[in-house]
Design an enzyme around this catalytic site. Sequence first.
Site, short mmCIF file in Angstrom:
data_model
loop_
_atom_site.label_atom_id
_atom_site.label_comp_id
_atom_site.label_asym_id
_atom_site.label_seq_id
_atom_site.Cartn_x
_atom_site.Cartn_y
_atom_site.Cartn_z
N SER A 1 0.80 -1.22 0.00
CA SER A 1 0.00 0.00 0.00
C SER A 1 0.83 1.27 0.00
O SER A 1 0.40 2.29 -0.52
CB SER A 1 -0.93 0.01 1.22
N THR A 2 1.99 1.23 0.64
CA THR A 2 2.79 2.45 0.76
C THR A 2 4.24 2.18 0.39
O THR A 2 4.69 1.03 0.38
CB THR A 2 2.77 3.00 2.20
#
Length: 187
Positions: free
Chosen positions: A17-18
């Site tokens: 996600s990041t």
Amino acid sequence: MGFWYDFGMIIGYARVSTTDQNLDAQLDALKEAGAGRVFSETISGATAKRPELQRMLDQLRDGDVVVVTKYDRLARSLRDLLDIVEAIKGRGAGFRSLAEDIDTTTPAGELIFHVFASIAHFERRRIAERTREGLAAARKRGRIGGRPPALSPDQKAEVIRMRDIERRPLREIASLFKVSVQTVRRA
């Protein structure tokens, strides 16, 4: 690798996600599972447009198997997973999740996947039912769902008086009551 993979390619999909997260563990597991090609991206699962996922889906061929380390790397929810797996299946490919031991290329794996789909459908219906029951109980107690009105009955009367008798502009009235012009119109 079972015999059912012999007629297609094992294609991996990895996602974090990041940028703080690392794809290495997923990539290693997918290569160990026999993935000949891996599509990976750093993007939130809640993001509807995931370019690498779409590229992978576009390139699937009959007999391919999409492999993920965990199903939440592919989808943000069980409903999303069901939709994506349907898209995979629509292209003649199978789906395999290593952590959950789901493999739609086998009869048992397909059964497990359908059980998951049934549970998700049941849960959605139960949530809707509980919501309806809660709203009905609140109405019986005199509570109405939704946001409280922006203007009290006295304020509404004053807005109407200012608008109709004093002929003040709607913007001015809205500013005085700290509401939108649309709220003044509705009054």
